[in-house]
Design an enzyme around this catalytic site. Structure first.
Site, PDB file in Angstrom:
ATOM      1  N   ASN A 166      -7.325   1.558   9.760  1.00 32.21           N
ATOM      2  CA  ASN A 166      -6.013   1.785  10.355  1.00 32.21           C
ATOM      3  C   ASN A 166      -6.187   1.605  11.858  1.00 32.21           C
ATOM      4  O   ASN A 166      -6.927   2.366  12.497  1.00 32.21           O
ATOM      5  CB  ASN A 166      -5.512   3.197  10.044  1.00 32.21           C
ATOM      6  CG  ASN A 166      -5.173   3.373   8.570  1.00 32.21           C
ATOM      7  OD1 ASN A 166      -5.341   2.458   7.769  1.00 32.21           O
ATOM      8  ND2 ASN A 166      -4.692   4.555   8.216  1.00 32.21           N
TER       9      ASN A 166
ATOM     10  N   TYR B 183      -4.493   1.217  15.579  1.00 34.66           N
ATOM     11  CA  TYR B 183      -3.311   1.371  16.428  1.00 34.66           C
ATOM     12  C   TYR B 183      -3.614   1.081  17.898  1.00 34.66           C
ATOM     13  O   TYR B 183      -2.841   0.442  18.574  1.00 34.66           O
ATOM     14  CB  TYR B 183      -2.707   2.766  16.251  1.00 34.66           C
ATOM     15  CG  TYR B 183      -1.979   2.884  14.924  1.00 34.66           C
ATOM     16  CD1 TYR B 183      -0.666   2.467  14.793  1.00 34.66           C
ATOM     17  CD2 TYR B 183      -2.634   3.359  13.790  1.00 34.66           C
ATOM     18  CE1 TYR B 183       0.003   2.535  13.578  1.00 34.66           C
ATOM     19  CE2 TYR B 183      -1.980   3.436  12.569  1.00 34.66           C
ATOM     20  CZ  TYR B 183      -0.660   3.017  12.468  1.00 34.66           C
ATOM     21  OH  TYR B 183      -0.003   3.072  11.256  1.00 34.66           O
TER      22      TYR B 183
ATOM     23  N   GLU C 145      -3.487  -0.277   8.051  1.00 30.74           N
ATOM     24  CA  GLU C 145      -2.296   0.101   8.825  1.00 30.74           C
ATOM     25  C   GLU C 145      -2.375  -0.498  10.215  1.00 30.74           C
ATOM     26  O   GLU C 145      -3.446  -0.527  10.822  1.00 30.74           O
ATOM     27  CB  GLU C 145      -2.192   1.626   9.005  1.00 30.74           C
ATOM     28  CG  GLU C 145      -1.677   2.378   7.811  1.00 30.74           C
ATOM     29  CD  GLU C 145      -1.545   3.878   8.090  1.00 30.74           C
ATOM     30  OE1 GLU C 145      -1.285   4.266   9.253  1.00 30.74           O
ATOM     31  OE2 GLU C 145      -1.709   4.641   7.143  1.00 30.74           O
TER      32      GLU C 145
ATOM     33  N   GLU D  94      -7.246   8.257   6.435  1.00 31.20           N
ATOM     34  CA  GLU D  94      -7.566   8.852   7.739  1.00 31.20           C
ATOM     35  C   GLU D  94      -8.028  10.304   7.639  1.00 31.20           C
ATOM     36  O   GLU D  94      -7.408  11.201   8.217  1.00 31.20           O
ATOM     37  CB  GLU D  94      -6.355   8.779   8.678  1.00 31.20           C
ATOM     38  CG  GLU D  94      -5.916   7.374   8.997  1.00 31.20           C
ATOM     39  CD  GLU D  94      -4.911   7.304  10.139  1.00 31.20           C
ATOM     40  OE1 GLU D  94      -4.503   8.364  10.658  1.00 31.20           O
ATOM     41  OE2 GLU D  94      -4.537   6.188  10.529  1.00 31.20           O
TER      42      GLU D  94
ATOM     43  N   HIS E  61      -2.890  10.990   0.998  1.00 28.69           N
ATOM     44  CA  HIS E  61      -2.411  10.679   2.349  1.00 28.69           C
ATOM     45  C   HIS E  61      -1.819  11.970   2.937  1.00 28.69           C
ATOM     46  O   HIS E  61      -0.617  12.091   3.150  1.00 28.69           O
ATOM     47  CB  HIS E  61      -1.380   9.547   2.292  1.00 28.69           C
ATOM     48  CG  HIS E  61      -1.128   8.868   3.606  1.00 28.69           C
ATOM     49  ND1 HIS E  61      -1.233   7.504   3.786  1.00 28.69           N
ATOM     50  CD2 HIS E  61      -0.757   9.358   4.809  1.00 28.69           C
ATOM     51  CE1 HIS E  61      -0.925   7.186   5.037  1.00 28.69           C
ATOM     52  NE2 HIS E  61      -0.631   8.297   5.682  1.00 28.69           N
TER      53      HIS E  61
ATOM     54  N   ARG F 102       0.859  -1.186   0.000  1.00 34.09           N
ATOM     55  CA  ARG F 102       0.000   0.000   0.000  1.00 34.09           C
ATOM     56  C   ARG F 102       0.896   1.237   0.000  1.00 34.09           C
ATOM     57  O   ARG F 102       1.711   1.407   0.906  1.00 34.09           O
ATOM     58  CB  ARG F 102      -0.904  -0.016   1.236  1.00 34.09           C
ATOM     59  CG  ARG F 102      -1.702   1.248   1.375  1.00 34.09           C
ATOM     60  CD  ARG F 102      -2.702   1.244   2.528  1.00 34.09           C
ATOM     61  NE  ARG F 102      -3.311   2.552   2.552  1.00 34.09           N
ATOM     62  CZ  ARG F 102      -3.264   3.397   3.586  1.00 34.09           C
ATOM     63  NH1 ARG F 102      -2.720   3.043   4.732  1.00 34.09           N
ATOM     64  NH2 ARG F 102      -3.792   4.590   3.492  1.00 34.09           N
TER      65      ARG F 102
HETATM   66  C1  FCB Z   1      -1.268   6.925  10.843  1.00 36.19           C
HETATM   67  C2  FCB Z   1      -0.896   7.585   9.530  1.00 36.19           C
HETATM   68  C3  FCB Z   1       0.449   7.144   9.002  1.00 36.19           C
HETATM   69  C4  FCB Z   1       1.468   7.046  10.114  1.00 36.19           C
HETATM   70  C5  FCB Z   1       0.949   6.167  11.220  1.00 36.19           C
HETATM   71  C6  FCB Z   1       1.930   5.949  12.348  1.00 36.19           C
HETATM   72  O1  FCB Z   1      -2.189   7.709  11.525  1.00 36.19           O
HETATM   73  O2  FCB Z   1      -1.871   7.293   8.562  1.00 36.19           O
HETATM   74  O3  FCB Z   1       0.854   8.033   7.995  1.00 36.19           O
HETATM   75  O4  FCB Z   1       1.791   8.296  10.564  1.00 36.19           O
HETATM   76  O5  FCB Z   1      -0.213   6.761  11.753  1.00 36.19           O
END
Ligand code: FCB
Length: 516
Positions: free
Chosen positions: A350, A352, A408, A213, A168, A124
């Site tokens: 995405n 995290y 992500e 995002e 992006h 990607r």
């Molecule tokens: C996400 C972003 C990516 C990177 C990661 C750690 O929010 O999409 O570009 O910064 O975090």
């Protein structure tokens, strides 16, 4: 004799060495008990795990244009808001910019070779809008377009499927000066750009993402002012910018479908920062509370998943968010929702982290935060929460019923070159394994996750944190541009070779750092 590959043996290097040389045969073989390949010394290894991942599961890595490309003013590229923002005093860590970044523009062949040696099936990446259209619209920069065409060819030659993101966060400076996301015309500008790109790459790129995002882009760049373009808009303007972002998505989805050759069956989606909650316990009350809060949109509305995804995927803003913010939307916003609501082939998440929540005493969901000393990544914003990879897909699929990609997921670690010349990033390996264990749980329960893209292939320019945060599977020495594969690279390569089974192998590690 069989030997169990354990977490401990991997970390000590034993398992990594054995596995690296032993498992090619079990790649791409789909849901099945993992095989029992022979180790270097001829003994059989047993992976006592069953992979629930489909045999064509898209094991991948992700990057974005401004974070890796460099060549900021080369071959006719126009500036983006990040070029100017990163040069403002105090905007980024130690004043660093993405002018050179990973110099990927010149080293893309080396980087694709890394992706190939990782065994990744998918990559990607994003295109820089102002490299393709230096003024944001109008004259196409053929040299810039040619770069992406060569990159795509290189990927296909390496057997890697390209997944392209159109935006992006690097919005063209020229269009920002005309009004940026606050100008209604920005939706058409983005649609025109999508058409240009898809006309040139659509014969070879079949997977498209419109925006990355958008919720975080609007919050950090347009409300808090800590990302480009550095605006601190009042609510009535911030909601308009977000609304126009959604309109741009709608235009781009239509432009992609119109410009692509129908026979190629392009698939279109977006990559969304799915910031949610997970239950603090295994009780059904806490589970319901977590789902409820994940989709609540009254507070922090502009980052909430339901505010964006209900509009994009259901054609309506959620009632709770609307009752608080209808006055901040442009007149006749309902009419726009028809165009915002385009059929999507998939939803990119995405993921995290998420926050624990329980059903509070008065029946309301009660976020609990994290106790002192709770484990975290090298950045301050990411607590270690592997269960996000289970609850995120489960909740998102429950509400939107679309096939999912994890577009992500990753971890920033204070990596350094060790005396032995390697980068021992045990924390990243541990996190990746925990995350995949939980993702596998979601897949086993029937959540249609089609791929996982680790963020990131390379250490890169992490926005306002610049080069301080290292998210790569590959270490980059930014003064020499030397790339060194980290231990996690070898681990992920073996995960891919075993179609996920390695990550699910029984582990010697004690219970989760967190529950449940
Ligand atoms: C996400 C972003 C990516 C990177 C990661 C750690 O929010 O999409 O570009 O910064 O975090």
């Amino acid at each position: 004799m069989t030997q169990l590959i354990t977490r401990r043996s991997l970390l000590s290097g034993l398992g990594g060495g054995i596995v690296a040389g032993a498992l090619p045969a079990c790649a791409r073989t789909g849901p099945q008990p993992a095989n029992t390949p022979a180790s270097k010394d001829g003994r059989a290894l047993e992976l006592r795990a069953t992979s629930p991942f489909a045999k064509d599961f898209a094991w991948g890595v992700a990057t974005s244009a401004y974070q890796i490309e460099g060549a900021a003013s080369e071959d006719g590229r126009g500036p983006s808001v990040w070029d100017t923002f990163s040069k403002q005093p105090g905007a980024t860590f130690e004043g660093q910019t993405g002018d050179v970044a990973c110099d990927h523009y010149h080293r893309y062949r080396e980087d694709v070779a890394l992706i190939r040696s990782l065994g990744a099936r998918a990559y990607r990446f994003s295109l820089s809008w102002s490299r393709v259209l230096p003024q944001g619209r109008g004259q196409v920069n053929e040299k810039g377009m040619d770069f992406y065409s060569r990159l795509v060819d290189e990927l296909l030659h390496a057997g890697v499927t390209p997944y392209a993101t159109l935006f992006h966060w690097d919005y063209p400076r020229a269009l920002f000066e005309k009004g940026g996301w606050l100008d209604r015309d920005t939706a058409d500008w983005f649609g025109e750009y999508a058409e240009v790109v898809v006309k040139r790459l659509g014969d070879r790129v079949l997977r498209w993402m419109t925006l990355n995002e958008p919720n975080i882009h609007i919050l950090l760049g347009h409300v808090l002012g800590v990302h480009a373009p550095g605006l601190k808009l009042p609510p009535e303007k911030a909601f308009v910018a977000a609304h126009n972002c959604m309109r741009a998505h709608g235009k781009a989805v239509q432009a992609i479908r119109a410009a692509a050759r129908p026979a190629t069956h392009p698939e279109v989606g977006c990559a969304f920062a799915f910031a949610g909650y997970h239950p603090a316990s295994s009780s059904s009350e806490d589970l319901a509370a977590a789902a409820e809060l994940t989709f609540a949109a009254t507070e922090g509305t502009l980052v909430r998943p339901a505010w964006w995804l209900d509009a994009l995927l259901r054609g309506a803003y959620p009632a709770d968010g609307l009752s608080a913010h209808a006055a901040h939307l442009p007149p006749q916003f309902e009419r726009d929702l028809v165009e915002i609501h385009q059929p999507q082939d998939f939803l990119g998440l995405n993921l995290y982290w998420s926050e624990p929540v329980r059903r509070g005493t008065e029946g309301r969901p009660e976020p609990l935060g994290f106790p002192p000393g709770y484990p975290r990544a090298a950045n301050d914003w990411q607590p270690i929460v592997p269960q996000t990879l289970y609850y995120g897909p489960r909740f998102a699929y429950g509400r939107y019923q679309l096939p999912l990609y994890i577009t992500e997921n990753g971890l920033s670690v204070r990596d350094q070159l060790f005396l032995d010349g390697s980068i021992h990033d045990a924390q990243r390996i541990d996190y990746l394994q925990r995350a995949l264990v939980r993702l596998a749980d979601a897949v086993r329960e029937g959540v249609p996750v089609r791929g996982y893209f680790h963020w990131s292939l390379l250490d890169n320019f992490e926005w306002a944190d610049a080069f301080k945060q290292r998210f790569g599977l590959v270490y980059v020495d930014f003064s020499s541009q030397r790339r060194v594969a980290k231990d996690s690279f070898a681990f992920y390569r073996d995960v891919i070779r075993t179609n996920g089974a390695l990550a699910l192998a029984p582990t010697t590690v004690a219970a989760d750092v967190v529950s449940p």
